[in-house]
Motif scaffolding. Structure first.
Motif, short mmCIF file in Angstrom:
data_model
loop_
_atom_site.label_atom_id
_atom_site.label_comp_id
_atom_site.label_asym_id
_atom_site.label_seq_id
_atom_site.Cartn_x
_atom_site.Cartn_y
_atom_site.Cartn_z
N VAL A 145 0.84 -1.20 0.00
CA VAL A 145 0.00 0.00 0.00
C VAL A 145 0.88 1.25 0.00
CG1 VAL A 145 -1.74 1.31 1.28
CG2 VAL A 145 -1.84 -1.19 1.26
N VAL A 146 0.46 2.24 -0.78
CA VAL A 146 1.10 3.56 -0.78
C VAL A 146 0.13 4.56 -0.17
CG1 VAL A 146 1.99 5.47 -2.18
CG2 VAL A 146 2.53 3.11 -2.79
N ILE A 147 0.60 5.34 0.79
CA ILE A 147 -0.22 6.38 1.41
C ILE A 147 0.42 7.74 1.13
CG2 ILE A 147 -1.00 7.37 3.59
CD1 ILE A 147 -1.34 4.55 4.61
N TYR A 169 4.20 2.15 2.21
CA TYR A 169 5.02 3.31 1.87
C TYR A 169 4.26 4.58 2.24
CZ TYR A 169 7.71 0.07 -1.08
OH TYR A 169 8.46 -0.98 -1.54
N TYR A 170 4.97 5.56 2.79
CA TYR A 170 4.35 6.83 3.16
C TYR A 170 5.04 7.96 2.42
CZ TYR A 170 2.35 10.52 6.11
OH TYR A 170 1.68 11.62 6.58
N ILE A 171 4.25 8.71 1.63
CA ILE A 171 4.78 9.86 0.90
C ILE A 171 4.23 11.12 1.55
CG2 ILE A 171 4.97 11.00 -1.33
CD1 ILE A 171 4.45 8.32 -2.66
N VAL A 200 -5.33 -0.51 -9.89
CA VAL A 200 -4.04 0.15 -9.71
C VAL A 200 -2.90 -0.86 -9.69
CG1 VAL A 200 -2.62 1.35 -8.00
CG2 VAL A 200 -4.93 2.15 -8.48
N THR A 201 -1.80 -0.50 -10.36
CA THR A 201 -0.60 -1.33 -10.31
C THR A 201 0.65 -0.56 -9.89
OG1 THR A 201 -0.18 -0.96 -12.67
CG2 THR A 201 -1.44 -2.94 -12.06
N LYS A 202 0.66 0.78 -10.18
CA LYS A 202 1.87 1.56 -9.89
C LYS A 202 1.55 3.00 -9.51
CE LYS A 202 4.95 -0.80 -13.20
NZ LYS A 202 5.78 -0.61 -14.42
N ALA A 211 5.59 -0.17 -7.30
CA ALA A 211 4.56 -1.16 -7.60
C ALA A 211 3.68 -1.32 -6.36
CB ALA A 211 5.19 -2.50 -7.98
N THR A 212 2.38 -1.26 -6.53
CA THR A 212 1.49 -1.29 -5.36
C THR A 212 0.14 -1.89 -5.69
OG1 THR A 212 0.52 0.10 -3.62
CG2 THR A 212 0.61 1.04 -5.82
#
Length: 289
Positions: A145-147, A169-171, A200-202, A211-212
């Motif tokens: 997961v990307v946040i 991942y935290y942005i 979603v893939t990226k 990649a997520t």
């Protein structure tokens, strides 16, 4: 069963607060959602000179006067973020993570969302892109997961997700200290685009990509069209008439979210009109029963 209010107000800037005090004066059972610091935009103002009767004040001084006023009126702010609002016929359901509030009428005073959606964000909404991490985190158990966090509150949601996901991942989109769990990886790069096939893939960054399986965009507020499905938008703002009525019966809007000029005086005036219109709407509902 959740309590059903007469009027729910979303937003604690001048429009929302003005709506709250006028609805309360008219003996309506209200709930107002927002920030107990009221309005970050107001607090940043160096000087306010065009608010009738309250001139030559800093933004913080004017904010403090607002706070004193609502405290004296007994208006209490619910410090929770509304993720979605659904028109259910004779009432509205306001979603807050796993809780639901109900109201016969609503007033949107959300301000203007200055952050544009990423390329692909709206396309993949519900297909790997979400706005409530605590709501959807169980869907990503053991996954990546990307946040993308625009505020300090997003750290708490990131930590919750990290307890379920395989990799988080935290942005951060703001500067500060991030009190994150050790298994959360911070990425200090700018997100540019969300891509995928059916889902979603990226996440494409200004330097590289991730990649997520899922992406959460955690902003202070979401756009009105995402917040209230089916509401009519015109030139990027909520379309209203002179009574501040939107395209949905029982739903009113006031302040910056309805368009320019972005001025405190204009917002407060619209908040007053929205409250009076909502009260009139409720009174007519009662008469027709």
């Amino acid at each position: 069963m959740s309590e059903r209010y007469d009027i729910a107000i979303i937003g604690t800037g001048p429009a929302g607060l003005e709506a709250a005090i006028n609805a309360k004066i008219r003996n309506k059972n209200i709930v107002i959602f927002g920030n107990k610091d009221l309005s970050p935009k107001l607090s940043k103002a160096a000087k306010v000179n065009n608010y009738l009767g309250l001139y030559n004040l800093t933004g913080i001084e004017l904010k403090n006067k607002f706070a004193d006023h609502i405290e004296d009126m007994g208006v209490e702010i619910v410090n929770e973020k509304i993720n979605n609002v659904y028109a259910m016929g004779d009432y509205f359901a306001l979603m807050v993570n796993e809780k639901v509030y109900e109201a016969k009428a609503i007033i949107l005073a959300t301000g203007i969302e200055y952050t544009k959606p990423l390329i692909g964000e709206e396309e993949f909404l519900g297909k790997g892109v979400g706005y409530c991490a605590t709501c959807d985190a169980p869907l990503y158990k053991g996954k990546t997961v990307v946040i993308v966090g625009y505020n300090k509150e997003s750290v708490e949601e990131a930590n919750y997700v990290s307890e379920l996901s395989g990799k988080t991942y935290y942005i951060p989109m703001y500067k500060g200290k991030y009190n994150l769990n050790e298994n959360v990886e911070i990425i200090n790069k700018k997100p540019l685009k969300i891509v995928g096939d059916d889902v979603v893939t990226k996440m494409i960054l200004d330097q590289g990509e991730i990649a997520t399986d899922g992406i959460f965009m955690l902003r202070d507020s979401v756009s009105p069209s995402q917040l209230v499905p089916g509401i009519e938008i015109e030139n990027g703002h909520i379309k209203v008439d002179r009574d501040m009525k939107t395209s949905i019966d029982g739903c009113y809007a006031a302040g910056d979210c309805t368009g320019t000029p972005y001025q405190y005086m204009k917002s407060a005036g619209e908040g007053l009109v929205a409250a009076l219109s909502a009260v009139s709407y409720l009174d007519k509902l009662h008469e027709n029963k």
